[in-house]
Write an enzyme that holds these catalytic residues in place. Structure first.
Site, PDB file in Angstrom:
ATOM      1  N   HIS A  55       6.839 -25.479  12.980  1.00 25.28           N
ATOM      2  CA  HIS A  55       8.229 -26.109  12.426  1.00 25.28           C
ATOM      3  C   HIS A  55       8.544 -27.574  13.176  1.00 25.28           C
ATOM      4  O   HIS A  55       9.016 -28.432  12.824  1.00 25.28           O
ATOM      5  CB  HIS A  55       9.281 -25.144  13.255  1.00 25.28           C
ATOM      6  N   ASP A 109       7.564 -23.143   5.276  1.00 22.28           N
ATOM      7  CA  ASP A 109       7.855 -23.404   6.644  1.00 22.28           C
ATOM      8  C   ASP A 109       9.309 -23.268   6.499  1.00 22.28           C
ATOM      9  O   ASP A 109       9.963 -24.211   6.300  1.00 22.28           O
ATOM     10  CB  ASP A 109       7.273 -24.511   7.167  1.00 22.28           C
ATOM     11  N   HIS A 110       9.842 -21.930   7.027  1.00 21.52           N
ATOM     12  CA  HIS A 110      11.514 -21.937   6.581  1.00 21.52           C
ATOM     13  C   HIS A 110      12.272 -23.045   7.232  1.00 21.52           C
ATOM     14  O   HIS A 110      13.214 -23.135   6.972  1.00 21.52           O
ATOM     15  CB  HIS A 110      11.915 -20.339   6.988  1.00 21.52           C
ATOM     16  N   ASP A 159       3.526 -20.575  17.828  1.00 20.19           N
ATOM     17  CA  ASP A 159       4.605 -20.038  17.127  1.00 20.19           C
ATOM     18  C   ASP A 159       5.618 -21.190  16.467  1.00 20.19           C
ATOM     19  O   ASP A 159       6.371 -20.939  15.375  1.00 20.19           O
ATOM     20  CB  ASP A 159       5.345 -19.111  18.184  1.00 20.19           C
ATOM     21  N   LYS A 196      11.342 -19.683  25.257  1.00 17.09           N
ATOM     22  CA  LYS A 196      12.302 -18.408  24.944  1.00 17.09           C
ATOM     23  C   LYS A 196      13.174 -18.319  26.380  1.00 17.09           C
ATOM     24  O   LYS A 196      12.600 -18.953  27.531  1.00 17.09           O
ATOM     25  CB  LYS A 196      11.321 -17.168  24.988  1.00 17.09           C
ATOM     26  N   LYS A 211      20.723 -20.871  22.692  1.00 16.91           N
ATOM     27  CA  LYS A 211      19.899 -21.007  21.574  1.00 16.91           C
ATOM     28  C   LYS A 211      20.321 -22.406  20.767  1.00 16.91           C
ATOM     29  O   LYS A 211      21.434 -22.329  20.373  1.00 16.91           O
ATOM     30  CB  LYS A 211      20.199 -19.889  20.490  1.00 16.91           C
ATOM     31  N   GLU A 215      15.418 -20.728  22.662  1.00 14.22           N
ATOM     32  CA  GLU A 215      15.828 -19.551  22.221  1.00 14.22           C
ATOM     33  C   GLU A 215      16.369 -18.795  23.474  1.00 14.22           C
ATOM     34  O   GLU A 215      15.672 -19.106  24.648  1.00 14.22           O
ATOM     35  CB  GLU A 215      14.510 -18.802  21.927  1.00 14.22           C
ATOM     36  N   LYS A 255      15.984 -25.532   5.952  1.00 11.25           N
ATOM     37  CA  LYS A 255      17.222 -25.876   6.446  1.00 11.25           C
ATOM     38  C   LYS A 255      18.058 -27.107   5.969  1.00 11.25           C
ATOM     39  O   LYS A 255      17.440 -28.204   6.133  1.00 11.25           O
ATOM     40  CB  LYS A 255      17.116 -25.718   8.122  1.00 11.25           C
ATOM     41  N   ARG A 259       0.810  -1.304   0.020  1.00 11.26           N
ATOM     42  CA  ARG A 259      -0.139  -0.067  -0.067  1.00 11.26           C
ATOM     43  C   ARG A 259       0.553   1.337   0.039  1.00 11.26           C
ATOM     44  O   ARG A 259       0.578   2.333  -0.679  1.00 11.26           O
ATOM     45  CB  ARG A 259      -0.744  -0.030   1.206  1.00 11.26           C
ATOM     46  N   LYS A 303       4.045 -17.749   6.850  1.00 11.39           N
ATOM     47  CA  LYS A 303       3.233 -18.291   7.930  1.00 11.39           C
ATOM     48  C   LYS A 303       2.923 -17.114   8.783  1.00 11.39           C
ATOM     49  O   LYS A 303       3.533 -16.041   8.583  1.00 11.39           O
ATOM     50  CB  LYS A 303       4.300 -19.148   9.015  1.00 11.39           C
TER      51      LYS A 303
HETATM   52  P1  NDP Z   1       5.461  -6.604   8.104  1.00 11.05           P
HETATM   53  O1  NDP Z   1       4.419  -6.381   9.385  1.00 11.05           O
HETATM   54  O2  NDP Z   1       6.674  -5.723   8.032  1.00 11.05           O
HETATM   55  O3  NDP Z   1       4.122  -6.388   7.024  1.00 11.05           O
HETATM   56  C1  NDP Z   1       4.350  -6.663   5.543  1.00 11.05           C
HETATM   57  C2  NDP Z   1       3.744  -5.780   4.857  1.00 11.05           C
HETATM   58  O4  NDP Z   1       2.310  -5.950   5.093  1.00 11.05           O
HETATM   59  C3  NDP Z   1       3.978  -4.179   5.367  1.00 11.05           C
HETATM   60  O5  NDP Z   1       4.870  -3.745   4.612  1.00 11.05           O
HETATM   61  C4  NDP Z   1       2.387  -3.697   5.037  1.00 11.05           C
HETATM   62  O6  NDP Z   1       2.754  -3.033   3.907  1.00 11.05           O
HETATM   63  C5  NDP Z   1       1.527  -4.882   5.021  1.00 11.05           C
HETATM   64  N1  NDP Z   1       0.746  -4.803   6.082  1.00 11.05           N
HETATM   65  C6  NDP Z   1       1.080  -4.883   7.440  1.00 11.05           C
HETATM   66  N2  NDP Z   1      -0.041  -4.956   8.362  1.00 11.05           N
HETATM   67  C7  NDP Z   1      -1.082  -4.691   7.524  1.00 11.05           C
HETATM   68  C8  NDP Z   1      -2.383  -4.448   7.999  1.00 11.05           C
HETATM   69  N3  NDP Z   1      -3.025  -4.579   8.866  1.00 11.05           N
HETATM   70  N4  NDP Z   1      -3.400  -4.313   6.642  1.00 11.05           N
HETATM   71  C9  NDP Z   1      -2.646  -4.209   5.354  1.00 11.05           C
HETATM   72  N5  NDP Z   1      -1.510  -4.283   5.077  1.00 11.05           N
HETATM   73  C10 NDP Z   1      -0.505  -4.623   6.303  1.00 11.05           C
HETATM   74  O7  NDP Z   1       5.647  -8.023   8.259  1.00 11.05           O
HETATM   75  P2  NDP Z   1       6.859  -8.880   7.744  1.00 11.05           P
HETATM   76  O8  NDP Z   1       7.364  -8.302   6.529  1.00 11.05           O
HETATM   77  O9  NDP Z   1       7.935  -9.185   8.890  1.00 11.05           O
HETATM   78  O10 NDP Z   1       6.139 -10.112   7.474  1.00 11.05           O
HETATM   79  C11 NDP Z   1       5.408 -10.796   6.314  1.00 11.05           C
HETATM   80  C12 NDP Z   1       4.641 -11.896   6.684  1.00 11.05           C
HETATM   81  O11 NDP Z   1       5.553 -13.019   6.815  1.00 11.05           O
HETATM   82  C13 NDP Z   1       3.813 -11.858   7.860  1.00 11.05           C
HETATM   83  O12 NDP Z   1       2.695 -12.645   7.647  1.00 11.05           O
HETATM   84  C14 NDP Z   1       4.598 -12.543   9.071  1.00 11.05           C
HETATM   85  O13 NDP Z   1       3.905 -13.442   9.717  1.00 11.05           O
HETATM   86  C15 NDP Z   1       5.420 -13.410   8.039  1.00 11.05           C
HETATM   87  N6  NDP Z   1       6.880 -13.881   8.583  1.00 11.05           N
HETATM   88  C16 NDP Z   1       7.783 -12.929   8.686  1.00 11.05           C
HETATM   89  C17 NDP Z   1       8.920 -13.266   9.475  1.00 11.05           C
HETATM   90  C18 NDP Z   1       9.943 -12.102   9.651  1.00 11.05           C
HETATM   91  O14 NDP Z   1      11.204 -12.792  10.057  1.00 11.05           O
HETATM   92  N7  NDP Z   1       9.721 -10.925   9.459  1.00 11.05           N
HETATM   93  C19 NDP Z   1       9.311 -14.626   9.598  1.00 11.05           C
HETATM   94  C20 NDP Z   1       8.498 -15.426   9.368  1.00 11.05           C
HETATM   95  C21 NDP Z   1       6.998 -15.160   8.829  1.00 11.05           C
HETATM   96  P3  NDP Z   1       1.933  -1.725   3.322  1.00 11.05           P
HETATM   97  O15 NDP Z   1       1.251  -1.128   4.644  1.00 11.05           O
HETATM   98  O16 NDP Z   1       2.798  -0.879   2.728  1.00 11.05           O
HETATM   99  O17 NDP Z   1       0.838  -2.216   2.551  1.00 11.05           O
END
Ligand code: NDP
Length: 504
Positions: free
Chosen positions: A242, A179-180, A237, A343, A348, A218, A184, A47, A150
Site C-alpha cells: 500500500h 491492492d485495496h 503488510d 500498530k 488511526k 493503526e 480508495k 473445499r 494480497k
Molecule cells: P480465510 O483464511 O478466511 O480463507 C479463505 C478460504 O480459503 C477459506 O474459506 C478456506 O476455504 C480456504 N483456505 C484457507 N486456508 C487454506 C489452506 N491452508 N489450504 C486450502 N484452503 C485454505 O481468508 P480470508 O477470506 O480472510 O482472505 C482471503 C484472501 O484474501 C487471503 O489471501 C488474504 O490474505 C487476503 N486478504 C484478506 C483480507 C481480509 O480482510 N480478510 C484483507 C486483505 C487480503 P475452504 O477450507 O472451505 O476451502
C-alpha cells in the site's frame, strides 16, 4: 464510462472471511446502485461443503445489508451459488467446469468470466493450472480475468515465482492484482490533485519541496491476526504494497493520458527510481523498526506484542517501521522521503504530507521549519486536503502564524455515493479497467526496494526498539528526520495536529 458486459464471477475461497465481509457486500451495493450487468451470477467455490442456500445465508449473516427489505435481498441472493471442491483446490475441475458452463448458459453470461482468488496465495498457481486444463483461460468466446488477493509474495523471489506461475496459464493482461488501497477515492484523488490542477504541479519538485512524509498509523494491535502478522510484520503488510503504491503516485511523472497502461508505466518508472539501500550502515541509519510493549491506555491495560495470541514470545517481527529514502531522478534528487507504518499508535490515520521549503529570503523573523507551507493529503479518516500557509497575526508588527485552507470530502454531499474500495475495484475489473490494479513489474520493483531492508533486519544485529502502546513509536524515529523539522503527529481531525490527540 465503460460498459459492464454480462458475466459470471467465480470466487475461490468463498467460505472465507473476505467473501462474506467485503466481496458479497460490495457486490450487493453494486447491485443496488444498478452497476451490475443485466445478466450476472456469482459462484462461490471452496473445499467446505455448503448448499447454495447455506452459502446465501452465511454471506447474508455476515453482510451489512440485513436492514434492506427482504424481497430486495432475496432478488440479489438468487444470483449467488456455491460449489464445493470436495477436499482440495488441486483436483480435476470437471464438476466445477460443468457448473460454470451451466450457470453461463442459464444466466446468459456470454462466456465472460472473472475468477477471484480469495484463498491463501500458495493455492493461486494450482487453481490457475486446473482452470487452464479445462480451457477456462481461453478468450475466444468471451474474456477471462483472474483477480488475485494480497499478499503478493513474501519477498522478490517469491513474488517472481508467483508471477511466473500465473503467467504459465494466464496473460498479464488477464491478471488483476488487488491492492485495496488503490480503490480508495482519496488515493485516486492524488492523481487528480496533481494532474488536473495547474497550481500544484509547478511546485512538485526538488526546487520547492523540502521533504515528503507518509504516515500510516493503526490504533489497534494485531488482535486475532497474530499468527499471520508474526510471519509478515509492518514492512511486508503495509509498506511494500500500500505505502509504496502511495509513494509511486506522489513521485510519478505526468502520464500521457489516463489510460491504465500509461499510468502504470509512470508508476513503474517511479518505483524503479527509488534508491536501493544495500550497505548495512546506510540501512542502519535510514530504517527504524520497533515493537509495542505492554502499556496502559486511558487506564486500560493493553498487551505487548510478544504477549499477543499466536505470536512467538521471542518474536523480532516489527509492529513499527520507519524508512527514510531518496528518489534518484531529475525531479526528486536530494529530497528525503520519510514513510512510517505502525500498530498501537495514538490514533488511526493515513496521510501524505508535502513539506515545502522555506521562502528563499525570509523577511519576517520566522524561520521555524514547522511553520512552513504544507500540503496534507488525508487518505483516512476525515478525508480531505489541507494547505497550511503563513498568515499575519493581527496587531502591530509582522508576526506570522499558520492558517489552514481545507477541503473535506464530506462537503461533496451524500457520502453513500462514495464507493467502498472493493466496490470500485470489482466494478473496474468487471469493466476490464486495470488502472487501480498492480502490474507484475510494479510488484517486483516494490519488493526489490523492500527486500534489502528485510534482509538487514533478519540478520539480528539490527536494533529493534520497544515503544509503549499509545505513543508515536520509538524515540529514535524522531532522529531519522533531518534538521529542524519533525514528524507531523496527526489527529483524527485533519486540521488538528496540535499536541497529542485523543486515543481511540
Ligand atoms: P480465510 O483464511 O478466511 O480463507 C479463505 C478460504 O480459503 C477459506 O474459506 C478456506 O476455504 C480456504 N483456505 C484457507 N486456508 C487454506 C489452506 N491452508 N489450504 C486450502 N484452503 C485454505 O481468508 P480470508 O477470506 O480472510 O482472505 C482471503 C484472501 O484474501 C487471503 O489471501 C488474504 O490474505 C487476503 N486478504 C484478506 C483480507 C481480509 O480482510 N480478510 C484483507 C486483505 C487480503 P475452504 O477450507 O472451505 O476451502
Amino acid at each position: 464510462m465503460r460498459k459492464t458486459e454480462n458475466q459470471l464471477l467465480v470466487i475461490f475461497g468463498a467460505s472465507g472471511d473476505l467473501t462474506a465481509r467485503k466481496l458479497v457486500p460490495a457486490l450487493y451495493k453494486l447491485y443496488k446502485d444498478k452497476h451490475l450487468p443485466e445478466h450476472f451470477a456469482v459462484l462461490g467455490v471452496a473445499r467446505s461443503f455448503m448448499t447454495d442456500e447455506e452459502f446465501r445465508k452465511r454471506v447474508a449473516l455476515e453482510s451489512k445489508y440485513l436492514d434492506d427489505s427482504e424481497e430486495f435481498i432475496a432478488t440479489f441472493s438468487e444470483k449467488l451459488f456455491y460449489e464445493d471442491l470436495h477436499k482440495k483446490y488441486d483436483v480435476d475441475y470437471r464438476e466445477l467446469n460443468e457448473r460454470i458452463q451451466d450457470l453461463n448458459t442459464t444466466y446468459q453470461c456470454d462466456n465472460n468470466i472473472i475468477f477471484y482468488l480469495s484463498t491463501p496465495p500458495s493455492l493461486f498457481e494450482a487453481i490457475a493450472k486446473n482452470l487452464t486444463a479445462k480451457g477456462l483461460n481461453d478468450e475466444r468466446l468471451g474474456w477471462k480475468r483472474l483477480i488475485v488477493e494480497k499478499p503478493f509474495g513474501y519477498s522478490l523471489e517469491t513474488a517472481k515465482s508467483l508471477n511466473d506461475g500465473l503467467h504459465r496459464y494466464f496473460k498479464e493482461s488477464q491478471i488483476y492484482r488487488i491492492d485495496h488501497y488503490l480503490g480508495k477515492e482519496t488515493v485516486q484523488n492524488i492523481l487528480v490533485t496533481r494532474f488536473a490542477n495547474s497550481i500544484f504541479e509547478p511546485l512538485w519538485n526538488r526546487d520547492y519541496i523540502h521533504h515528503v512524509e507518509i504516515t500510516n498509523a493503526e490504533s489497534g494491535g494485531v488482535e486475532s491476526r497474530g499468527g499471520y502478522y508474526d510471519k509478515s510484520g509492518a514492512l511486508r503488510d503495509m509498506f511494500q504494497s500500500h505505502l509504496l503504491q502511495l509513494v509511486a503516485l506522489i513521485v510519478m511523472e505526468p502520464p500521457l493520458s489516463a489510460n491504465p497502461e500509461e499510468i502504470r508505466n509512470e508508476k513503474m518508472k517511479a518505483l524503479k527510481s527509488l534508491r536501493l539501500m544495500t550497505d548495512p550502515k546506510v540501512l542502519e541509519e535510514n530504517t527504524i523498526r520497533g515493537q509495542y510493549l505492554a502499556s496502559e491506555i486511558e487506564g486500560e491495560k493493553v498487551k505487548g506484542y510478544r504477549e499477543e495470541v499466536d505470536v512467538d514470545p521471542d518474536s523480532t517481527t516489527e509492529t513499527y517501521a520507519a524508512v527514510k529514502f531518496y528518489v534518484d531522478n531529475w525531479r526528486w534528487a536530494d529530497v528525503p522521503f520519510y514513510v512510517r507504518t505502525a500498530k498501537r499508535m495514538p490514533t488511526k490515520v493515513t496521510e501524505v504530507v508535502i513539506h515545502f521549503k522555506s521562502p528563499h529570503h525570509q523577511i519576517f523573523k520566522n524561520s521555524d521549519m514547522n511553520k512552513d507551507n504544507k500540503l496534507i493529503i488525508r487518505i483516512q479518516p476525515d478525508e480531505g486536503i489541507l494547505v497550511k500557509f503563513g498568515v499575519k497575526v493581527p496587531g502591530q508588527g509582522f508576526a506570522v502564524e499558520r492558517g489552514n485552507l481545507d477541503f473535506y470530502y464530506e462537503s461533496l454531499g451524500d457520502e453513500s455515493h462514495i464507493m467502498e474500495a472493493y466496490e470500485r475495484l470489482l466494478l473496474d475489473a468487471m469493466q476490464g479497467d486495470a488502472t487501480l490494479y498492480a502490474r507484475a513489474d510494479e510488484v517486483e520493483a516494490a519488493w526489490r526496494f523492500t527486500d534489502p531492508i528485510l534482509d538487514h533486519w533478519k540478520k539480528g544485529d539490527a536494533k529493534i526498539y520497544g515503544y509503549s502502546a499509545g505513543v508515536w513509536g520509538p524515540q529514535h524515529a524522531d532522529e531519522l528526520i533531518e534538521g529542524k523539522s519533525m514528524w507531523r503527529n496527526p489527529c483524527e481531525n485533519l486540521a488538528d495536529d496540535a499536541g497529542y490527540c485523543v486515543i481511540e
